[in-house]
Scaffold this motif. Structure first.
Motif, PDB file in Angstrom:
ATOM      1  N   UNK A 164       0.846  -1.181   0.000  1.00  0.00           N
ATOM      2  CA  UNK A 164       0.000   0.000   0.000  1.00  0.00           C
ATOM      3  C   UNK A 164       0.892   1.245   0.000  1.00  0.00           C
ATOM      4  N   UNK A 165       0.496   2.223  -0.831  1.00  0.00           N
ATOM      5  CA  UNK A 165       1.275   3.452  -0.959  1.00  0.00           C
ATOM      6  C   UNK A 165       0.541   4.575  -0.243  1.00  0.00           C
ATOM      7  N   UNK A 166       1.228   5.234   0.654  1.00  0.00           N
ATOM      8  CA  UNK A 166       0.645   6.340   1.407  1.00  0.00           C
ATOM      9  C   UNK A 166       1.281   7.639   0.925  1.00  0.00           C
ATOM     10  N   UNK A 167       0.452   8.569   0.449  1.00  0.00           N
ATOM     11  CA  UNK A 167       0.940   9.845  -0.078  1.00  0.00           C
ATOM     12  C   UNK A 167       0.675  10.937   0.953  1.00  0.00           C
ATOM     13  N   UNK A 168       1.739  11.526   1.482  1.00  0.00           N
ATOM     14  CA  UNK A 168       1.636  12.624   2.447  1.00  0.00           C
ATOM     15  C   UNK A 168       2.318  13.844   1.826  1.00  0.00           C
ATOM     16  N   UNK A 169       1.540  14.884   1.525  1.00  0.00           N
ATOM     17  CA  UNK A 169       2.176  16.080   0.958  1.00  0.00           C
ATOM     18  C   UNK A 169       2.990  16.825   2.017  1.00  0.00           C
ATOM     19  N   UNK A 170       4.163  17.260   1.613  1.00  0.00           N
ATOM     20  CA  UNK A 170       5.026  18.026   2.503  1.00  0.00           C
ATOM     21  C   UNK A 170       5.068  19.456   1.985  1.00  0.00           C
ATOM     22  N   UNK A 171       4.645  20.382   2.805  1.00  0.00           N
ATOM     23  CA  UNK A 171       4.631  21.792   2.448  1.00  0.00           C
ATOM     24  C   UNK A 171       5.864  22.467   3.030  1.00  0.00           C
ATOM     25  N   UNK A 172       6.685  23.022   2.157  1.00  0.00           N
ATOM     26  CA  UNK A 172       7.871  23.744   2.615  1.00  0.00           C
ATOM     27  C   UNK A 172       8.135  24.900   1.667  1.00  0.00           C
ATOM     28  N   UNK A 173       8.930  25.845   2.132  1.00  0.00           N
ATOM     29  CA  UNK A 173       9.268  26.999   1.317  1.00  0.00           C
ATOM     30  C   UNK A 173       9.927  28.076   2.146  1.00  0.00           C
ATOM     31  N   UNK A 174       9.981  29.272   1.573  1.00  0.00           N
ATOM     32  CA  UNK A 174      10.601  30.410   2.242  1.00  0.00           C
ATOM     33  C   UNK A 174       9.560  31.506   2.419  1.00  0.00           C
ATOM     34  N   UNK A 175       9.637  32.213   3.527  1.00  0.00           N
ATOM     35  CA  UNK A 175       8.724  33.331   3.779  1.00  0.00           C
ATOM     36  C   UNK A 175       9.517  34.480   4.390  1.00  0.00           C
ATOM     37  N   UNK A 176       9.020  35.683   4.182  1.00  0.00           N
ATOM     38  CA  UNK A 176       9.647  36.885   4.731  1.00  0.00           C
ATOM     39  C   UNK A 176       8.817  37.418   5.881  1.00  0.00           C
ATOM     40  N   UNK A 177       9.508  37.953   6.873  1.00  0.00           N
ATOM     41  CA  UNK A 177       8.836  38.593   7.997  1.00  0.00           C
ATOM     42  C   UNK A 177       9.404  39.998   8.138  1.00  0.00           C
ATOM     43  N   UNK A 178       8.511  40.996   8.170  1.00  0.00           N
ATOM     44  CA  UNK A 178       8.926  42.391   8.316  1.00  0.00           C
ATOM     45  C   UNK A 178       8.735  42.851   9.753  1.00  0.00           C
ATOM     46  N   UNK A 179       9.694  43.638  10.230  1.00  0.00           N
ATOM     47  CA  UNK A 179       9.609  44.216  11.567  1.00  0.00           C
ATOM     48  C   UNK A 179      10.004  45.686  11.450  1.00  0.00           C
ATOM     49  N   UNK A 180       9.104  46.586  11.873  1.00  0.00           N
ATOM     50  CA  UNK A 180       9.348  48.022  11.775  1.00  0.00           C
ATOM     51  C   UNK A 180      10.342  48.433  12.857  1.00  0.00           C
TER      52      UNK A 180
ATOM     53  N   UNK B  13      10.368  27.574   5.967  1.00  0.00           N
ATOM     54  CA  UNK B  13       9.132  27.129   6.620  1.00  0.00           C
ATOM     55  C   UNK B  13       8.831  25.685   6.252  1.00  0.00           C
ATOM     56  N   UNK B  14       8.325  24.940   7.214  1.00  0.00           N
ATOM     57  CA  UNK B  14       7.875  23.570   7.003  1.00  0.00           C
ATOM     58  C   UNK B  14       6.480  23.456   7.596  1.00  0.00           C
ATOM     59  N   UNK B  15       5.503  23.109   6.782  1.00  0.00           N
ATOM     60  CA  UNK B  15       4.092  23.065   7.183  1.00  0.00           C
ATOM     61  C   UNK B  15       3.639  24.393   7.777  1.00  0.00           C
ATOM     62  N   UNK B  16       4.036  25.486   7.113  1.00  0.00           N
ATOM     63  CA  UNK B  16       3.662  26.854   7.484  1.00  0.00           C
ATOM     64  C   UNK B  16       4.197  27.289   8.844  1.00  0.00           C
ATOM     65  N   UNK B  17       5.201  26.596   9.355  1.00  0.00           N
ATOM     66  CA  UNK B  17       5.845  26.962  10.615  1.00  0.00           C
ATOM     67  C   UNK B  17       7.268  27.424  10.288  1.00  0.00           C
ATOM     68  N   UNK B  18       7.613  28.641  10.704  1.00  0.00           N
ATOM     69  CA  UNK B  18       8.954  29.170  10.453  1.00  0.00           C
ATOM     70  C   UNK B  18       9.957  28.448  11.338  1.00  0.00           C
ATOM     71  N   UNK B  19      10.979  27.843  10.705  1.00  0.00           N
ATOM     72  CA  UNK B  19      11.930  27.033  11.469  1.00  0.00           C
ATOM     73  C   UNK B  19      13.340  27.616  11.490  1.00  0.00           C
ATOM     74  N   UNK B  20      13.903  27.925  10.330  1.00  0.00           N
ATOM     75  CA  UNK B  20      15.308  28.324  10.252  1.00  0.00           C
ATOM     76  C   UNK B  20      15.410  29.734   9.666  1.00  0.00           C
TER      77      UNK B  20
END
Length: 114
Positions: free
Chosen positions: A1-17, A43-50
């Motif tokens: 059986x094949x289990x497909x789990x999407x992994x959401x990752x990417x880069x996001x910017x955070x601004x601070x005045x 970001x991994x699963x919409x959580x900023x990590x590094x």
């Protein structure tokens, strides 16, 4: 059986005045430019990590104009006008063509043929 789990990752910017003193935007001429820091995060699963790179920038909240901070240059401060009571941006007037040269009849007197 094949289990497909999407992994959401990417880069996001955070601004601070950093400095909330309003300045004049050179692009849209609104008094909405502030000094801020922009930090890029992995970001991994919409959580900023590094956290990655950090930039100091000038940013306009109206037109989204931004430029890195440079030594010796900053956007202009608003100038108060005593007649208006607050800053009024300089608007550009609509294009007006120059008056044509040559014979132009006068319309305040009737033509000579009457």
């Amino acid at each position: 059986m094949f289990l497909f789990i999407p992994i959401l990752f990417g880069f996001s910017d955070k601004l601070k005045v950093i400095d909330s003193t309003p300045r004049v935007c050179p692009k849209c001429h609104n008094v909405t430019v502030v000094r801020a820091t922009s930090r890029m995060w992995f970001s991994l699963f919409l959580v900023r990590l590094i956290p990655f790179k950090k930039n100091h920038i000038w940013i306009c909240s109206t037109c989204n104009w931004h430029v890195p901070t440079q030594t010796g240059w900053e956007p202009a401060l608003p100038v108060a006008n005593a007649a208006w009571g607050s800053y009024q941006p300089g608007y550009q007037f609509a294009y007006q063509s120059s008056p044509p040269t040559g014979y132009q009849p006068s319309y305040d007197t009737p033509p000579h043929s009457y």
